[in-house]
Every structure is written in structure tokens, then in C-alpha cells.
Design an enzyme around this catalytic site. Sequence first.
Site, PDB file in Angstrom:
ATOM      1  N   GLY A  40       0.789  -1.228   0.000  1.00 23.05           N
ATOM      2  CA  GLY A  40       0.000   0.000   0.000  1.00 23.05           C
ATOM      3  C   GLY A  40       0.820   1.275   0.000  1.00 23.05           C
ATOM      4  N   SER A  41       2.025   1.229  -0.575  1.00 26.28           N
ATOM      5  CA  SER A  41       2.796   2.484  -0.612  1.00 26.28           C
ATOM      6  C   SER A  41       2.132   3.490  -1.556  1.00 26.28           C
ATOM      7  CB  SER A  41       4.257   2.237  -0.991  1.00 26.28           C
ATOM      8  OG  SER A  41       4.377   1.842  -2.319  1.00 26.28           O
ATOM      9  N   ARG A  65     -14.257 -16.583  -9.878  1.00 21.95           N
ATOM     10  CA  ARG A  65     -13.842 -15.201 -10.086  1.00 21.95           C
ATOM     11  C   ARG A  65     -15.055 -14.287 -10.300  1.00 21.95           C
ATOM     12  NH1 ARG A  65      -8.958 -13.262 -11.390  1.00 21.95           N
ATOM     13  NH2 ARG A  65      -8.104 -15.332 -11.710  1.00 21.95           N
ATOM     14  N   MET A  76      -3.761  -7.188  -6.782  1.00 24.91           N
ATOM     15  CA  MET A  76      -3.174  -8.261  -7.580  1.00 24.91           C
ATOM     16  C   MET A  76      -4.205  -9.302  -7.991  1.00 24.91           C
ATOM     17  SD  MET A  76      -0.193  -7.155  -7.866  1.00 24.91           S
ATOM     18  CE  MET A  76       0.794  -8.497  -8.484  1.00 24.91           C
ATOM     19  N   LEU A  83      -9.273  -8.765 -13.201  1.00 25.86           N
ATOM     20  CA  LEU A  83     -10.699  -8.440 -13.065  1.00 25.86           C
ATOM     21  C   LEU A  83     -11.464  -8.896 -14.308  1.00 25.86           C
ATOM     22  CD1 LEU A  83     -10.034  -4.912 -11.588  1.00 25.86           C
ATOM     23  CD2 LEU A  83     -11.148  -6.809 -10.374  1.00 25.86           C
ATOM     24  N   ASN A 122      -5.424   2.447 -12.937  1.00 27.37           N
ATOM     25  CA  ASN A 122      -4.418   1.518 -12.405  1.00 27.37           C
ATOM     26  C   ASN A 122      -3.044   2.137 -12.598  1.00 27.37           C
ATOM     27  OD1 ASN A 122      -3.364  -1.012 -11.433  1.00 27.37           O
ATOM     28  ND2 ASN A 122      -2.877  -1.575 -13.542  1.00 27.37           N
ATOM     29  N   HIS A 167       0.848   0.671 -13.361  1.00 29.11           N
ATOM     30  CA  HIS A 167       1.556  -0.545 -13.753  1.00 29.11           C
ATOM     31  C   HIS A 167       3.054  -0.229 -13.806  1.00 29.11           C
ATOM     32  CE1 HIS A 167       2.070  -4.452 -15.583  1.00 29.11           C
ATOM     33  NE2 HIS A 167       2.898  -3.898 -16.444  1.00 29.11           N
ATOM     34  N   THR A 204      -9.334  -1.086 -18.968  1.00 30.06           N
ATOM     35  CA  THR A 204     -10.314  -1.644 -19.909  1.00 30.06           C
ATOM     36  C   THR A 204     -10.215  -3.165 -19.779  1.00 30.06           C
ATOM     37  OG1 THR A 204      -8.744  -1.746 -21.728  1.00 30.06           O
ATOM     38  CG2 THR A 204     -10.020   0.305 -21.513  1.00 30.06           C
ATOM     39  N   GLU A 234       6.255   6.295  -8.946  1.00 30.70           N
ATOM     40  CA  GLU A 234       4.816   5.976  -8.927  1.00 30.70           C
ATOM     41  C   GLU A 234       4.087   6.892  -7.957  1.00 30.70           C
ATOM     42  OE1 GLU A 234       3.814   1.829  -8.441  1.00 30.70           O
ATOM     43  OE2 GLU A 234       5.570   1.172  -9.553  1.00 30.70           O
TER      44      GLU A 234
HETATM   45  C1  GRF Z   1       3.419  -1.199  -7.583  1.00 35.69           C
HETATM   46  O1  GRF Z   1       4.650  -1.532  -8.138  1.00 35.69           O
HETATM   47  C2  GRF Z   1       2.404  -0.960  -8.667  1.00 35.69           C
HETATM   48  O2  GRF Z   1       2.968  -0.443  -9.842  1.00 35.69           O
HETATM   49  C3  GRF Z   1       1.885  -2.344  -8.936  1.00 35.69           C
HETATM   50  O3  GRF Z   1       1.857  -2.969  -7.681  1.00 35.69           O
HETATM   51  C4  GRF Z   1       2.808  -2.366  -6.811  1.00 35.69           C
HETATM   52  C5  GRF Z   1       2.053  -1.918  -5.606  1.00 35.69           C
HETATM   53  O4  GRF Z   1       2.890  -1.433  -4.598  1.00 35.69           O
HETATM   54  N1  GRF Z   1       0.604  -2.287  -9.591  1.00 35.69           N
HETATM   55  P1  GRF Z   1       2.235  -0.815  -3.292  1.00 35.69           P
HETATM   56  O5  GRF Z   1       1.350  -1.874  -2.679  1.00 35.69           O
HETATM   57  O6  GRF Z   1       1.473   0.401  -3.689  1.00 35.69           O
HETATM   58  O7  GRF Z   1       3.411  -0.498  -2.409  1.00 35.69           O
END
Ligand code: GRF
Length: 226
Positions: free
Chosen positions: A21-22, A74, A99, A102, A116, A118, A150, A183
Site C-alpha cells: 500500500g505504498s 472469479r 493483484m 478483473l 491503475n 503498472h 479496460t 509511482e
Molecule cells: C506497484 O509496483 C504498482 O505499480 C503495482 O503494484 C505495486 C504496488 O505497490 N501495480 P504498493 O502496494 O502500492 O506499495
Amino acid sequence: MTQSLTANNKARLVVLISGSGSNLQSFIDACDNGFLNAEICAVISNKGGVKGLERATNANIPNIVIDHRSFDCREQFDEDLATLIESFNPDLVVLAGFMRILTADFVIRFLGKLINIHPSLLPAYPGLHTHQRAIDAGDKEGGATVHFVTPKLDGGPSVLQAKVPINTGDSAETLASRVLSCEHQIYPRAAQWFCQGRLVMKNGVAILDGDPLRDNGIIFDPTSEQ
Ligand code: GRF
């Protein structure tokens, strides 16, 4: 834009996580310091006991675990997850390290308000192990992409990308940590564009300030005020 903003005129966010959750923390901080004019109404995780839930609790944000392992399929998980999300009436649903793949039905239910991040320069390296794949390919740059979601996995239109150099001797871990700090800069920024009504998705195209974003979206420039 047609949003059901909170009484204080803030956009309503629901954030989905599975782990540390960073990125969620970057949203919490951006809401707290006023960079992001939004309120996180709920954090939902498909895994219990993860650090992201602790972050939500520390920020007094309602947080809920909906464990995918207790569902037969699912489709049923996604159905219950969608109903739960809708109960918070969000303007924007933020996937932050969620993770789970969907279903198309889920994605279509939130189309245009589901984003999202990525950890690659999409369209390069959709899926997993992005940093190792970039290193193995001898790429000179890695990075991260914020995109609308999408039904095509990691295939929705890109909004904002941050690039970082790949250095000799980088491991997937060192590269991941450098990308992760980028990010945290780009994700709340793209969300703010959405909350301001500047960013929309129409007919599968991301549009910022009325201009369609082509190819990789905007390339993040840390010196720009945008
Ligand atoms: C990040 O690298 C993000 O790009 C990917 O999952 C990771 C999540 O990291 N989708 P965090 O849980 O937000 O620390």
C-alpha cells in the site's frame, strides 16, 4: 463532470490494494496535504493482514477485507466486490497494487472511472515481473504508467508515465524501488486531473484538457507544474 462529490466538494475515492500500500499512502498524503482534492471513502483488500490495511487504519479510513479465496469463482468475487465498491458511491476507483485479474463485467461496470498503475512503460511488459523483463531485455529505461482500465489486461489507454534509467548492475529490486518512488509522484497527479474534471476516457481514448492522449500518454516532468 457528473460527479457525486462529497459535501465538501471532494471527489470520492475507493482504493483497492493487496499488499504494502505504498501507493495508497501517496494518496493518503496527497489528500492530507491538499494536493489531491479527494476523500478516500474506503480501502478494500483481497488479502487480510497486509501493511496497506494498517496504513488505512492509521489514517482513519474504513477498510475492508474481501478474501477471494472464500469464493467459488472469479465472477462471484467480482460481483460482490463491485457491489461493495458501489455502496461507497465512488467517483473514482483506484487500483493500487490490487493483484487480481478483473473480469470484463467488473471493468465495464466501472469503465471510465477505474484507473491503475503498472510498473512498466506500457505497452511494454504488461503482466508480471516487469522489472526483470526490462533488465533481461537490456532496456536502458524502465518506469511506470498510470492508465484507465479496460477489459484488456494492462491494455487501457495510458495517461501518465514516469521514466527512470536502468543502471548497470541494477537488480529487479533496485529498479523497483526507484520506479516506486516515481509511482508515488505520478499516481496522485493523474487522479487529481480526473478529480478536477480535466481527465476523462471517451471511446477508449484518454483525454486531458480536451486533447486526446496518444501512445504512451503524458511523460512526467518533475519540473512541470501540470
Ligand atoms: C506497484 O509496483 C504498482 O505499480 C503495482 O503494484 C505495486 C504496488 O505497490 N501495480 P504498493 O502496494 O502500492 O506499495
